[in-house]
Design a protein around this motif. Structure first.
Motif, PDB file in Angstrom:
ATOM      1  N   LYS A 331       0.835  -1.209   0.000  1.00 52.86           N
ATOM      2  CA  LYS A 331       0.000   0.000   0.000  1.00 52.86           C
ATOM      3  C   LYS A 331       0.869   1.259   0.000  1.00 52.86           C
ATOM      4  O   LYS A 331       0.532   2.245  -0.654  1.00 52.86           O
ATOM      5  N   GLU A 332       1.995   1.200   0.737  1.00 52.63           N
ATOM      6  CA  GLU A 332       2.860   2.373   0.801  1.00 52.63           C
ATOM      7  C   GLU A 332       3.495   2.660  -0.558  1.00 52.63           C
ATOM      8  O   GLU A 332       3.566   3.799  -0.998  1.00 52.63           O
ATOM      9  N   ALA A 333       3.961   1.614  -1.239  1.00 54.46           N
ATOM     10  CA  ALA A 333       4.576   1.804  -2.554  1.00 54.46           C
ATOM     11  C   ALA A 333       3.567   2.337  -3.553  1.00 54.46           C
ATOM     12  O   ALA A 333       3.855   3.255  -4.332  1.00 54.46           O
ATOM     13  N   ASN A 334       2.364   1.780  -3.555  1.00 53.80           N
ATOM     14  CA  ASN A 334       1.332   2.249  -4.480  1.00 53.80           C
ATOM     15  C   ASN A 334       0.937   3.690  -4.178  1.00 53.80           C
ATOM     16  O   ASN A 334       0.697   4.493  -5.099  1.00 53.80           O
ATOM     17  N   ALA A 335       0.889   4.045  -2.889  1.00 61.11           N
ATOM     18  CA  ALA A 335       0.549   5.418  -2.522  1.00 61.11           C
ATOM     19  C   ALA A 335       1.646   6.378  -2.957  1.00 61.11           C
ATOM     20  O   ALA A 335       1.375   7.494  -3.418  1.00 61.11           O
ATOM     21  N   ALA A 336       2.896   5.961  -2.852  1.00 60.67           N
ATOM     22  CA  ALA A 336       4.004   6.816  -3.274  1.00 60.67           C
ATOM     23  C   ALA A 336       3.972   7.052  -4.775  1.00 60.67           C
ATOM     24  O   ALA A 336       4.189   8.175  -5.248  1.00 60.67           O
ATOM     25  N   LEU A 337       3.678   6.013  -5.546  1.00 54.51           N
ATOM     26  CA  LEU A 337       3.639   6.154  -6.999  1.00 54.51           C
ATOM     27  C   LEU A 337       2.475   7.032  -7.444  1.00 54.51           C
ATOM     28  O   LEU A 337       2.544   7.704  -8.473  1.00 54.51           O
ATOM     29  N   ALA A 338       1.390   7.010  -6.660  1.00 51.29           N
ATOM     30  CA  ALA A 338       0.208   7.784  -7.036  1.00 51.29           C
ATOM     31  C   ALA A 338       0.301   9.244  -6.618  1.00 51.29           C
ATOM     32  O   ALA A 338      -0.482  10.078  -7.091  1.00 51.29           O
ATOM     33  N   ARG A 339       1.248   9.575  -5.753  1.00 53.03           N
ATOM     34  CA  ARG A 339       1.355  10.932  -5.222  1.00 53.03           C
ATOM     35  C   ARG A 339       1.831  11.892  -6.323  1.00 53.03           C
ATOM     36  O   ARG A 339       2.771  11.601  -7.056  1.00 53.03           O
TER      37      ARG A 339
END
Length: 574
Positions: A331-339
């Protein structure tokens, strides 16, 4: 063609000699040979001897090393042998500069002569790994006795090599630590940033898998990390379905390597073949912490990204930079990519963007790196995959449902196709355009996670790119130094073999770094230097060939003196 000396007697009775380069030619009429002067050097007592020496060296470049030396010796000459000496002599000087031999002798203790024998046998095995064709221990003994010049070692037996390996294994803890700090001091290495990666290598054996697998032994990844297992470094061979060499039919060991940002391998570990990366990192962290390094930032590959591993690395003030999988369930990696955010260009065409997901206790930072050239390459590769996939399924609508299912199953076994293939509710095969669009957003990107607050995003990106140095180390260990194939049966000798390969890689990297050239190029030039042993009327002499401009350039870059011209001189018996 020869150097001709003629003499002239003056009126006062003195004699003057003249030198000339001449060639005998047969008179076409009389058939009598006569000398034809090609070049006159002038009076013998006034001749430019340095110019003559340069001429001799120039001519010798086109001769075999033994022929070149024989041509300079008067009287009857017998060539006894000619040995390559350049690369082994240079490696020996680096071995001496890094105090590896001195450390081995100090660790050996006991009688000085026996300690020196152990040291010379150890170096001979390392030098053989650096040769054009590394050999087994038994064949390496013949290499020392007949083909290579190893200073202070005329010959060595396979028993002596095995004794040296046994000592090396027993002395590893002290030897590794001493070599680490000596190398770091002499080369002024920055050891605050260490790159760590693992690989595996297999061992040839004629034994069955069950003979090497202990009954009830744990297999890959079946240990829970929260059990804090006491993993002991070992050379034990184990079978593993996760063989990185794609040889699950052969037993293997896992090898871990830590290198500096310049690619200098400072330590190598050997572990059982079925040990997981997640467990190995704990052993490595604890070992280097025992060396009292003030601050180490670990740069690790994507195999070490679990939260437990990351928190373990932060103990005692440590930090890490790890790669995150772009296609993961994190979830953290996906959130970082979406930021959303703005990229900043750093060295070359690399762009970086920093993202912070939370402000909790650990405050991990994410850095998204984007390389436009890599993005173009990713897009081209994806388009090629989609074209081939379209060709595979273009006739699928006309197939029977059972045949379409078979085709879908066959295509799904190929990861490149499975990512973009979908099946409609009616069973038809189509390219998943949503997956294609999602994949396109990842073109040219890689994602980093770090716990360090002092490094800039540019430093993080450049630091992680340097993990390539560890990967280059594996290629050289397996294909230049030839860490395999190996046939050792004893566990301690397996580990000793790996450590010998590490010492060879260490010498290779030091030479490459200081000479700013590849070891292959350096070795190709250095192997032109030979030690030629001649039997003359005056006795036996061992003399090296003349240095080439390439030799002098390499020695100058490494700040090494010229090798002695003569290594042995035995006068003829009266």
């Amino acid at each position: 063609m020869y150097l001709r000396e003629t003499k002239r007697r003056n009126a006062d009775g003195s004699t003057v000699s003249y030198l000339a380069l001449a060639q005998n030619e047969r008179d076409p009429v009389t058939g009598v040979p006569r000398a034809r002067v090609i070049h006159r050097f002038g009076r013998a007592d006034q001749v430019d001897r340095d110019a003559l020496a340069r001429l001799v060296r120039s001519i010798s470049r086109f001769l075999d090393p033994a022929e070149a030396v024989a041509a300079t010796v008067s009287g009857e000459v017998s060539i006894i042998e000619s040995r390559s000496m350049g690369s082994s002599w240079l490696a020996d000087r680096l071995w001496e500069r890094l105090e590896i031999g001195k450390t081995i002798i100090a660790q050996a203790g006991g009688r000085r002569l026996e300690a020196e024998r152990v040291e010379r046998a150890s170096f001979a095995m390392v030098a053989n790994r650096l040769s054009v064709k590394p050999l087994s221990k038994l064949a390496g003994c013949e290499w020392v006795a007949e083909r290579a010049f190893i200073e202070g070692l005329a010959e060595v037996s396979d028993d002596a090599c095995y004794r040296a390996m046994d000592f090396l294994h027993a002395a590893l803890p002290g030897l590794q630590e001493r070599v680490f700090f000596t190398v770091a001091s002499l080369l002024d290495l920055e050891v605050d940033l260490l790159f760590f990666d693992t690989s595996s290598t297999y061992w040839e054996t004629d034994r069955l898998p069950e003979e090497l697998q202990d009954e009830g032994e744990q297999t890959d990844n079946d240990q829970e990390l929260d059990q804090e297992p006491a993993l002991v470094e070992s050379g034990r061979r184990r079978y593993s379905k996760n063989s990185k060499d794609h040889r699950p039919d052969l037993p293997q060991v896992v090898v871990g390597m830590a290198v500096t940002r310049k690619g200098i391998p400072v330590r190598v570990w050997t572990f059982p073949g079925n040990a997981s990366d997640q467990v190995i990192i704990r052993k490595v962290k604890d070992d280097l912490r025992g060396w009292n390094l003030a601050r180490v930032i670990w740069v690790l590959d994507r195999g070490f990204t679990s939260e437990r591993n990351r928190r373990y690395l932060q103990r005692a003030g440590g930090h890490y930079i790890v790669g995150e999988k772009l296609r993961s369930d994190s979830k953290e990696a996906n959130a970082a990519l979406a930021r959303q955010g703005r990229y900043h260009t750093v060295e070359g065409n690399l762009r970086v963007k920093q993202v912070r997901i939370d402000d909790g206790t650990y405050r991990d930072r994410f850095v998204i790196c984007h390389n436009p050239e890599r993005a173009d390459r990713d897009r081209t590769v994806r388009e090629q995959i989609l074209d081939r996939l379209a060709q595979e399924i273009h006739h699928a609508d006309g197939l029977a449902p059972s045949k379409r299912s078979e085709l879908y199953g066959a295509l799904s076994t190929k990861p490149a196709y499975k990512r973009f293939l979908r099946k409609t509710p009616t069973g038809k095969l189509r390219i998943d355009r949503a997956a294609v669009a999602k994949e396109a957003k990842l073109d040219g990107k890689f994602l980093l996670r770090t716990s360090d607050e002092t490094l800039s995003p540019a430093d993080l990106a450049e630091g992680y790119k340097a993990l390539y140095e560890a990967e280059r180390g594996w290629r050289d260990l397996k294909h230049t130094i030839d860490m395999r194939p190996a046939y050792h049966r004893r566990e301690d000798r397996i580990e000793a073999h790996v450590q010998l390969c590490w010492l060879a890689l260490l010498l290779m990297r030091v030479a490459e770094t200081e000479a700013d050239d590849t070891w292959r190029n350096l070795r190709n030039e250095l192997d032109r230097m030979h030690l030629v042993t001649l039997a003359t009327n005056e006795g036996t002499v061992a003399q090296r060939t003349e240095l080439t401009p390439g030799h002098r350039h390499i020695l100058g870059a490494l700040k090494l003196p010229e090798p002695p011209r003569f290594h042995d001189l035995t006068p003829a018996a009266e």
